[in-house]
Design a protein around this motif. Structure first.
Motif, PDB file in Angstrom:
ATOM      1  N   GLU A   1      12.634  -2.252 -10.777  1.00 35.98           N
ATOM      2  CA  GLU A   1      12.769  -3.234 -10.004  1.00 35.98           C
ATOM      3  C   GLU A   1      11.516  -3.341  -9.025  1.00 35.98           C
ATOM      4  OE1 GLU A   1      16.342  -3.648  -7.776  1.00 35.98           O
ATOM      5  OE2 GLU A   1      15.404  -4.847  -6.100  1.00 35.98           O
ATOM      6  N   PRO A   2      10.765  -4.630  -8.665  1.00 32.63           N
ATOM      7  CA  PRO A   2       9.359  -4.803  -8.088  1.00 32.63           C
ATOM      8  C   PRO A   2       9.699  -3.942  -6.631  1.00 32.63           C
ATOM      9  CG  PRO A   2       9.804  -6.647  -9.276  1.00 32.63           C
ATOM     10  CD  PRO A   2      11.097  -5.696  -9.441  1.00 32.63           C
ATOM     11  N   GLU A   3       8.720  -3.661  -6.062  1.00 32.42           N
ATOM     12  CA  GLU A   3       8.821  -2.889  -4.607  1.00 32.42           C
ATOM     13  C   GLU A   3       7.561  -3.278  -3.879  1.00 32.42           C
ATOM     14  OE1 GLU A   3      10.637   0.570  -5.049  1.00 32.42           O
ATOM     15  OE2 GLU A   3       8.670   1.752  -5.225  1.00 32.42           O
ATOM     16  N   VAL A   4       7.437  -3.338  -2.590  1.00 33.06           N
ATOM     17  CA  VAL A   4       6.458  -3.467  -1.711  1.00 33.06           C
ATOM     18  C   VAL A   4       6.275  -1.839  -1.531  1.00 33.06           C
ATOM     19  CG1 VAL A   4       5.752  -3.939   0.339  1.00 33.06           C
ATOM     20  CG2 VAL A   4       7.196  -5.233  -0.634  1.00 33.06           C
ATOM     21  N   THR A   5       4.800  -1.494  -1.799  1.00 32.65           N
ATOM     22  CA  THR A   5       4.148  -0.171  -1.696  1.00 32.65           C
ATOM     23  C   THR A   5       3.456  -0.222  -0.482  1.00 32.65           C
ATOM     24  OG1 THR A   5       2.466  -0.612  -3.252  1.00 32.65           O
ATOM     25  CG2 THR A   5       4.507   0.737  -4.068  1.00 32.65           C
ATOM     26  N   GLN A   6       3.035   0.847   0.306  1.00 38.93           N
ATOM     27  CA  GLN A   6       2.213   1.277   1.403  1.00 38.93           C
ATOM     28  C   GLN A   6       1.579   2.457   1.473  1.00 38.93           C
ATOM     29  OE1 GLN A   6       5.301  -0.420   4.594  1.00 38.93           O
ATOM     30  NE2 GLN A   6       3.472  -0.266   5.442  1.00 38.93           N
ATOM     31  N   THR A   7       0.175   2.275   1.642  1.00 37.14           N
ATOM     32  CA  THR A   7      -0.517   3.545   1.840  1.00 37.14           C
ATOM     33  C   THR A   7      -1.496   3.527   2.901  1.00 37.14           C
ATOM     34  OG1 THR A   7      -2.261   2.590   0.322  1.00 37.14           O
ATOM     35  CG2 THR A   7      -0.861   4.037  -0.928  1.00 37.14           C
ATOM     36  N   PRO A   8      -1.575   4.796   3.590  1.00 33.52           N
ATOM     37  CA  PRO A   8      -0.858   6.044   3.279  1.00 33.52           C
ATOM     38  C   PRO A   8       0.356   6.287   3.701  1.00 33.52           C
ATOM     39  CG  PRO A   8      -2.444   6.398   5.188  1.00 33.52           C
ATOM     40  CD  PRO A   8      -2.639   5.125   4.677  1.00 33.52           C
ATOM     41  N   THR A  13      -4.984   9.823  13.270  1.00 29.54           N
ATOM     42  CA  THR A  13      -6.372   9.298  13.908  1.00 29.54           C
ATOM     43  C   THR A  13      -6.466   9.545  15.385  1.00 29.54           C
ATOM     44  OG1 THR A  13      -7.958   7.570  13.837  1.00 29.54           O
ATOM     45  CG2 THR A  13      -5.686   7.084  14.592  1.00 29.54           C
ATOM     46  N   GLN A  14      -7.804   9.822  15.629  1.00 29.58           N
ATOM     47  CA  GLN A  14      -8.175  10.304  17.080  1.00 29.58           C
ATOM     48  C   GLN A  14      -8.328   8.652  17.604  1.00 29.58           C
ATOM     49  OE1 GLN A  14      -8.918  13.019  18.759  1.00 29.58           O
ATOM     50  NE2 GLN A  14      -8.125  14.100  16.734  1.00 29.58           N
ATOM     51  N   MET A  15      -7.838   8.660  18.957  1.00 33.45           N
ATOM     52  CA  MET A  15      -7.773   7.743  19.934  1.00 33.45           C
ATOM     53  C   MET A  15      -9.480   7.002  19.770  1.00 33.45           C
ATOM     54  SD  MET A  15      -6.572   7.448  23.829  1.00 33.45           S
ATOM     55  CE  MET A  15      -7.794   8.693  24.479  1.00 33.45           C
ATOM     56  N   GLY A  16      -9.486   5.609  19.590  1.00 30.84           N
ATOM     57  CA  GLY A  16     -10.682   5.126  19.764  1.00 30.84           C
ATOM     58  C   GLY A  16     -11.337   4.660  18.288  1.00 30.84           C
ATOM     59  N   GLN A  17     -10.439   5.288  17.237  1.00 28.36           N
ATOM     60  CA  GLN A  17     -10.881   5.273  15.919  1.00 28.36           C
ATOM     61  C   GLN A  17     -10.292   3.845  15.079  1.00 28.36           C
ATOM     62  OE1 GLN A  17     -13.260   7.303  14.309  1.00 28.36           O
ATOM     63  NE2 GLN A  17     -13.644   7.854  16.237  1.00 28.36           N
ATOM     64  N   GLU A  18     -10.948   3.676  14.283  1.00 26.80           N
ATOM     65  CA  GLU A  18     -10.486   2.511  13.594  1.00 26.80           C
ATOM     66  C   GLU A  18      -9.695   2.960  12.318  1.00 26.80           C
ATOM     67  OE1 GLU A  18     -12.895  -0.941  12.094  1.00 26.80           O
ATOM     68  OE2 GLU A  18     -12.653   0.054   9.979  1.00 26.80           O
ATOM     69  N   VAL A  19      -8.514   2.116  11.982  1.00 25.36           N
ATOM     70  CA  VAL A  19      -7.755   2.526  10.878  1.00 25.36           C
ATOM     71  C   VAL A  19      -7.424   1.334  10.200  1.00 25.36           C
ATOM     72  CG1 VAL A  19      -6.657   4.674  11.969  1.00 25.36           C
ATOM     73  CG2 VAL A  19      -5.557   2.311  12.330  1.00 25.36           C
ATOM     74  N   ILE A  20      -7.110   1.293   8.872  1.00 25.89           N
ATOM     75  CA  ILE A  20      -6.683   0.309   7.993  1.00 25.89           C
ATOM     76  C   ILE A  20      -5.557   0.877   7.266  1.00 25.89           C
ATOM     77  CG2 ILE A  20      -7.398  -1.044   6.033  1.00 25.89           C
ATOM     78  CD1 ILE A  20     -10.208  -0.934   6.872  1.00 25.89           C
ATOM     79  N   LEU A  21      -4.531   0.094   7.318  1.00 23.32           N
ATOM     80  CA  LEU A  21      -2.978   0.470   6.643  1.00 23.32           C
ATOM     81  C   LEU A  21      -2.889  -0.534   5.681  1.00 23.32           C
ATOM     82  CD1 LEU A  21      -0.874   0.772   9.699  1.00 23.32           C
ATOM     83  CD2 LEU A  21      -2.478   2.315   8.701  1.00 23.32           C
ATOM     84  N   ARG A  22      -2.575   0.196   4.533  1.00 26.60           N
ATOM     85  CA  ARG A  22      -2.660  -1.000   3.239  1.00 26.60           C
ATOM     86  C   ARG A  22      -1.290  -1.123   2.716  1.00 26.60           C
ATOM     87  NH1 ARG A  22      -7.572   1.663   3.175  1.00 26.60           N
ATOM     88  NH2 ARG A  22      -9.416   0.348   2.679  1.00 26.60           N
ATOM     89  N   CYS A  23      -0.847  -2.307   2.149  1.00 25.22           N
ATOM     90  CA  CYS A  23       0.183  -2.800   1.563  1.00 25.22           C
ATOM     91  C   CYS A  23      -0.084  -3.487   0.219  1.00 25.22           C
ATOM     92  CB  CYS A  23       0.813  -3.617   2.643  1.00 25.22           C
ATOM     93  SG  CYS A  23       2.339  -4.731   1.884  1.00 25.22           S
ATOM     94  N   GLY A  72      -6.350 -10.027  -4.722  1.00 26.38           N
ATOM     95  CA  GLY A  72      -5.145 -10.639  -5.127  1.00 26.38           C
ATOM     96  C   GLY A  72      -3.734  -9.748  -5.018  1.00 26.38           C
ATOM     97  N   SER A  73      -3.982  -8.527  -4.507  1.00 23.60           N
ATOM     98  CA  SER A  73      -2.705  -7.762  -4.566  1.00 23.60           C
ATOM     99  C   SER A  73      -2.576  -7.034  -3.216  1.00 23.60           C
ATOM    100  CB  SER A  73      -2.904  -6.834  -5.544  1.00 23.60           C
ATOM    101  OG  SER A  73      -4.159  -5.697  -5.394  1.00 23.60           O
ATOM    102  N   ASN A  74      -3.772  -6.574  -2.482  1.00 25.54           N
ATOM    103  CA  ASN A  74      -3.635  -6.032  -1.293  1.00 25.54           C
ATOM    104  C   ASN A  74      -3.419  -6.643   0.180  1.00 25.54           C
ATOM    105  OD1 ASN A  74      -3.969  -2.753  -1.816  1.00 25.54           O
ATOM    106  ND2 ASN A  74      -5.762  -3.931  -3.166  1.00 25.54           N
ATOM    107  N   PHE A  75      -2.754  -6.194   0.975  1.00 25.84           N
ATOM    108  CA  PHE A  75      -2.618  -6.961   2.210  1.00 25.84           C
ATOM    109  C   PHE A  75      -2.685  -5.812   3.265  1.00 25.84           C
ATOM    110  CE2 PHE A  75      -1.398  -9.793   5.463  1.00 25.84           C
ATOM    111  CZ  PHE A  75      -0.585  -9.413   6.133  1.00 25.84           C
ATOM    112  N   THR A  76      -3.843  -5.964   4.186  1.00 24.84           N
ATOM    113  CA  THR A  76      -4.049  -4.967   5.158  1.00 24.84           C
ATOM    114  C   THR A  76      -4.136  -5.283   6.454  1.00 24.84           C
ATOM    115  OG1 THR A  76      -6.444  -5.356   4.997  1.00 24.84           O
ATOM    116  CG2 THR A  76      -5.845  -3.835   3.306  1.00 24.84           C
TER     117      THR A  76
END
Lengths: 119, 116
Positions: A1-8, A13-23, A72-76
């Motif tokens: 069955e298809p599912e939503v995946t997320q990484t990491p 992270t340290q305060m003030g840093q940039e993060v990117i969460l992927r889906c 076409g696949s990732n949503f960040t």
């Protein structure tokens, strides 16, 4: 069955840093969402996204946050300068359609979440 | 704005018994959806059951059923024949049926323990 995946699954992270969460939403879904859950609290809506645009956003989703569908696949979700209070579980969700009467095609399916810890 | 209230922070049930989790909500709309999501220790959000407000009949999914009282704005979840795997946080959620990419509004959750 298809599912939503997320990484990491867990990001520290340290305060003030940039993060990117992927889906990666389910492949035929068109509507995308980010929610967050601070430990011990309820799940809160951040932003919804359709047709390469933000559809709706909450008060939490300020200028430090941005979303993108780079291909076409990732949503960040990007947080430009993280704060301690950004520590939370971040959930991505997707649905095939917007709310439709007498149909279940708008059900939102959630990913497993990314636990973000800001030190 | 819509709000969802879950008045029971914690509940417990004996294995094989029945438990009911309460949820009330506040809205001025007539068409909307209601959901119960389960969040096990893995913290993934899993849809348990959904109810369309226009439907009089209560939704059921195997051992899970709801008691939807539209006039009272109440939406309780009944779990029959409780199993150890039912132990989790349960969130009640509301979604408006207006057009557009509307979000879910969640309650604070009820932590369910199942006692062997």
């Amino acid at each position: 069955e298809p599912e939503v995946t997320q990484t990491p699954s867990h990001q520290v992270t340290q305060m003030g840093q940039e993060v990117i969460l992927r889906c990666v939403p389910i492949s035929n879904h068109l509507y995308f969402y980010w929610y967050r859950q601070i430990l011990g609290q309820k799940v809160e809506f951040l932003v919804s996204f359709y047709n390469n645009e933000i559809s709706e956003k909450s008060e939490i989703f300020d200028d430090q946050f941005s979303v993108e569908r780079p291909d076409g696949s990732n949503f960040t979700l990007k947080i430009r300068s993280t704060k301690l209070e950004d520590s939370a579980m971040y959930f991505c969700a997707s649905s095939p359609t917007e709310p439709v009467l007498a149909s279940s095609t708008d059900t939102q399916y959630f990913g497993p979440g990314t636990r973000l810890t800001v030190l | 704005a819509q709000t969802v209230t879950q008045s029971q922070p914690e509940m417990s049930v004996q294995e094989a018994e029945t438990v009911t989790l309460s949820c009330t909500y506040d809205t001025s709309e007539s068409d909307y959806y209601l959901f119960w999501y389960k969040q096990p220790p893995s913290r993934q959000m899993i849809l348990v059951i959904r109810q369309e407000a226009y439907k009089q009949q209560n939704a059921t999914e195997n051992r899970f059923s709801v008691n939807f009282q539209k006039a009272a704005k109440s939406f309780s979840l009944k779990i029959s024949d409780s199993q150890l795997g039912d132990a989790a946080m349960y969130f009640c959620a509301y979604r408006t049926l207006t057009s557009g990419n509307t979000p879910l509004v969640f309650g604070k959750g009820t932590r369910l323990s199942v006692i062997a």
